[in-house]
Enzyme design. Structure first.
Site, PDB file in Angstrom:
ATOM      1  CD  GLU A   1      94.096  27.559 113.376  1.00  0.00           C
ATOM      2  OE1 GLU A   1      93.519  27.084 114.371  1.00  0.00           O
ATOM      3  OE2 GLU A   1      95.283  27.312 113.100  1.00  0.00           O
TER       4      GLU A   1
ATOM      5  CG  HIS B   1      75.435  40.585 124.414  1.00  0.00           C
ATOM      6  ND1 HIS B   1      74.210  41.081 124.806  1.00  0.00           N
ATOM      7  CD2 HIS B   1      75.385  40.485 123.061  1.00  0.00           C
ATOM      8  CE1 HIS B   1      73.446  41.246 123.740  1.00  0.00           C
ATOM      9  NE2 HIS B   1      74.135  40.893 122.657  1.00  0.00           N
TER      10      HIS B   1
ATOM     11  CB  CYS C   1     107.236  12.165 126.217  1.00  0.00           C
ATOM     12  SG  CYS C   1     106.775  12.992 127.732  1.00  0.00           S
TER      13      CYS C   1
ATOM     14  NE  ARG D   1     106.313  12.016 120.363  1.00  0.00           N
ATOM     15  CZ  ARG D   1     105.210  11.549 119.801  1.00  0.00           C
ATOM     16  NH1 ARG D   1     105.022  11.687 118.522  1.00  0.00           N
ATOM     17  NH2 ARG D   1     104.306  10.928 120.516  1.00  0.00           N
TER      18      ARG D   1
ATOM     19  CE  LYS E   1      98.029  28.143 114.518  1.00  0.00           C
ATOM     20  NZ  LYS E   1      97.861  26.775 114.313  1.00  0.00           N
TER      21      LYS E   1
ATOM     22  CD1 TRP F   1     105.017  19.517 126.587  1.00  0.00           C
ATOM     23  CD2 TRP F   1     103.600  18.322 127.836  1.00  0.00           C
ATOM     24  NE1 TRP F   1     103.924  20.315 126.862  1.00  0.00           N
ATOM     25  CE2 TRP F   1     103.044  19.613 127.626  1.00  0.00           C
ATOM     26  CE3 TRP F   1     102.877  17.408 128.608  1.00  0.00           C
ATOM     27  CZ2 TRP F   1     101.804  19.997 128.140  1.00  0.00           C
ATOM     28  CZ3 TRP F   1     101.650  17.791 129.125  1.00  0.00           C
ATOM     29  CH2 TRP F   1     101.135  19.063 128.886  1.00  0.00           C
TER      30      TRP F   1
HETATM   31  C1  F6R Z   1      97.621  24.425 117.227  1.00  0.00           C
HETATM   32  C2  F6R Z   1      97.765  22.975 117.148  1.00  0.00           C
HETATM   33  C3  F6R Z   1      96.883  22.150 118.000  1.00  0.00           C
HETATM   34  C4  F6R Z   1      96.463  20.860 117.260  1.00  0.00           C
HETATM   35  C5  F6R Z   1      95.747  19.929 118.246  1.00  0.00           C
HETATM   36  C6  F6R Z   1      95.254  18.670 117.565  1.00  0.00           C
HETATM   37  O1  F6R Z   1      98.468  25.057 116.336  1.00  0.00           O
HETATM   38  O2  F6R Z   1      98.593  22.466 116.431  1.00  0.00           O
HETATM   39  O3  F6R Z   1      95.790  22.847 118.474  1.00  0.00           O
HETATM   40  O4  F6R Z   1      95.642  21.203 116.192  1.00  0.00           O
HETATM   41  O5  F6R Z   1      96.617  19.586 119.276  1.00  0.00           O
HETATM   42  O6  F6R Z   1      96.317  17.932 117.043  1.00  0.00           O
HETATM   43  P1  F6R Z   1      96.061  16.810 115.985  1.00  0.00           P
HETATM   44  O7  F6R Z   1      95.560  17.465 114.741  1.00  0.00           O
HETATM   45  O8  F6R Z   1      97.381  16.141 115.800  1.00  0.00           O
HETATM   46  O9  F6R Z   1      95.027  15.879 116.557  1.00  0.00           O
END
Ligand code: F6R
Length: 590
Positions: free
Chosen positions: A467, A490, A2, A27, A471, A75
């Site tokens: 990761e 498994h 938000c 946000r 992504k 959000w």
């Molecule tokens: C994925 C992504 C999230 C952030 C997670 C932590 O692309 O951006 O998984 O890595 O929300 O956010 P921070 O690093 O701001 O604590």
């Protein structure tokens, strides 16, 4: 999560609020709204979906000439993303916007219903508006104070009261909020990017402080409602950090910035070794973070255990904070967070600090809560990251935590100087990797019509797989899973079907043949496999290769490949790359 903006001054209030909302859209973006106020009335306009929908609605609406206003991009936490639940919310004489979660909303609501209040929305925010209104007896400051005393949970609130037409108010607890200052106008916002078009002077509100803003003055009160003095910080945003700079998406722009920000971050720590504290006295390390930041920590876990022989665990903060963590005096807790505002990571940090444990943090946003509260804050130099999916900040988290792992391991390594050289040359290698965009476009063409994919690897390569998988799934909506290559048999291998993409990552020389055997197993069951490895460990002409460097730097070369495959795939699937559905960048609620 938000975004909040507030403005009081002579400019066109609607335009200032909309500019701020657009900058804060990362946000949260399921609905938005603004409240405009002048001496006679308050006008509230809301709409479902992106800010552009609100903007369109505003052009079709007769707008009052306002002197102040508050705005919000949502959000959804409590209640569906519809117009009724969109902020601002108005109860009695109070109109407000809120970021956070009110945990005792049900109890407060019951109490307020008994007092005669009724509620139109499903939100916790409407309850806060009613609560402040219920305490309003002439003095809005006292009403805000009393109401927030009753609240359990997190909040950043932007408030206007019909009893005080000359001011707007702001307060925060466990959700970010800052003030922007300029002659004859003042602002508040969740994040300074909302205000950088207007000012470079900021005040950061601490927990429980209340700000009272008029067009020519800001007064800040402590939790006893005593006026206090606060430092004004000057922060200028670099021109290159503004907008997409000609790129189609922020995600692509941010990947393309990687060589530069990587060089800046690596140089900073190699040229100023004193910036990295001596951690050799710690006997165990807990790395705690969320999402990609946690996967950066997972890479370090493998490096630290293998090369420094220090027990190291990497855990998601939302689990860690509720666990019985076994510490001794020689435990170090490392938090990793781009935003420095992730609610679970903050809670885990505070929990460790309460237990007397030293906390070190790897953070991008220097003014954030984690940066301010961690015992040892260390900064990456990513600049603002706007795409919801992290790319450049994640890569720098990996770079810095790998440098820390290298420092801890140095005494065990045969040729540490060679590894330092690898760190120095990795930005150039990353540049060469990201310049081969057509290779990743080609892979994207081969996978974009699939609905499932796997990433397999062992040890550090498994951490990279996590990761890569996150992504791809978050931006392309292809369902992906990262699996330890040896674990596939498994159970999970039953999911492999003809032409299903499986990415195999191989950088660990000792495990090359093992992972390769697992890749062959899925190939035999029809999978379409892609091997990402080093030129030294290459298994066939079809492999996607990076230059063999050291285990501390090879991950930095592989990651941009995975990011670009995710980007190109999402593009072919027509996804909203910078703002994937259901997500928000800064997860400031639990
Ligand atoms: C994925 C992504 C999230 C952030 C997670 C932590 O692309 O951006 O998984 O890595 O929300 O956010 P921070 O690093 O701001 O604590």
């Amino acid at each position: 999560m938000c975004g909040i903006v507030g403005y009081i001054g002579k400019k066109d209030v609607k335009s200032v609020l909309l500019t701020g909302l657009k900058a804060l859209e990362y946000r949260g973006y399921d609905s938005a709204g603004i409240a405009l106020r002048n001496d006679e009335e308050i006008q509230i306009i809301k709409s479902v979906g992106r800010i552009k929908n609100l903007e369109e609605k505003l052009t079709k609406t007769k707008i009052i000439k306002a002197t102040s206003g508050i705005a919000h991009t949502r959000w959804a936490t409590h209640g569906k993303a519809n117009e009724t639940n969109a902020h601002p919310h108005q109860v009695g004489k109070i109109t407000l916007v809120h970021n956070g979660i009110i945990e005792n909303m049900d109890e407060l609501k019951t109490r307020l219903i008994k007092k005669g209040y009724s509620f139109k929305t499903e939100t916790d925010t409407e309850v806060v508006a009613a609560l402040i209104d219920s305490y309003l007896n002439g003095d809005i400051l006292k009403a805000i104070k009393k109401a927030t005393n009753d609240i359990t949970g997190s909040y950043a609130l932007g408030i206007i009261s019909e009893t005080d037409k000359d001011h707007i108010y702001a307060i925060r607890k466990d959700s970010p909020l800052l003030l922007g200052l300029k002659a004859d106008e003042n602002f508040f916002a969740s994040d300074l990017t909302a205000l950088t078009d207007y000012t470079d002077k900021f005040i950061f509100l601490e927990e429980g402080e209340i700000a009272k803003l008029s067009s020519n003055q800001i007064v800040i009160y402590d939790s006893n409602l005593k006026p206090i003095k606060k430092e004004i910080k000057t922060i200028k945003l670099d021109e290159k950090d503004k907008g997409k700079q000609g790129y189609e998406h922020f995600m692509l722009k941010e990947i393309m910035e990687e060589p530069i920000v990587l060089e800046k971050t690596i140089k900073k720590y190699l040229e100023n070794p004193d910036l990295l504290p001596d951690l050799s006295s710690y006997k165990q390390i807990h790395i705690v973070a969320c999402g990609s930041a946690m996967y950066a920590g997972l890479i370090a876990k493998y490096l630290i255990e293998k090369y420094a022989s220090i027990p190291c665990q990497a855990e998601v903060a939302s689990e860690y904070r509720y666990k019985n963590n076994i510490y001794d005096r020689k435990t170090l807790v490392i938090l990793i967070s781009q935003s420095g505002e992730t609610a679970d990571t903050i809670a885990a940090m505070r929990e460790a600090k309460k237990r007397g444990i030293t906390t070190m943090a790897i953070v991008n946003v220097k003014t954030s809560t984690i940066a301010r509260e961690a015992d040892i804050p260390l900064f990456i130099e990513a600049g603002p990251e706007i795409a919801v999916a992290t790319t450049k900040a994640y890569l720098l988290q990996v770079a810095l935590i790998s440098l820390i792992a290298f420092n801890l391991s140095k005494h065990n390594l045969k040729e540490p100087d060679k590894i330092i050289e690898d760190f120095k040359k990795v930005p150039r290698l990353v540049k060469e990797i990201i310049d081969k965009r057509e290779n990743y476009q080609d892979i994207a063409k081969q996978i974009y019509q699939n609905e499932n994919a796997f990433f397999i690897g062992r040890q550090i390569d498994y951490a990279i797989c996590q990761e890569g998988s996150l992504k791809l799934k978050e931006v392309s909506y292809i369902h992906c899973e990262a699996k330890e290559a040896g674990e596939l048999k498994h159970g999970t291998i039953s999911l492999i079907t003809k032409d299903m993409p499986v990415f195999g990552i191989i950088t660990d020389e000792n495990l090359r043949d093992k992972t390769l055997a697992n890749i062959k197993e899925v190939e035999s069951r029809g999978a379409k496999t892609f091997i990402i490895t080093t030129d030294k460990l290459k298994t066939s002409e079809n492999d996607i290769t990076v230059k063999a460097t050291s285990p501390f730097t090879e991950t930095l070369e592989v990651v941009p490949i995975l990011q670009l495959i995710a980007y190109e795939t999402a593009k072919l699937r027509g996804c909203d790359i910078d703002k994937p559905k259901n997500l928000a960048k800064s997860v400031t609620v639990e």
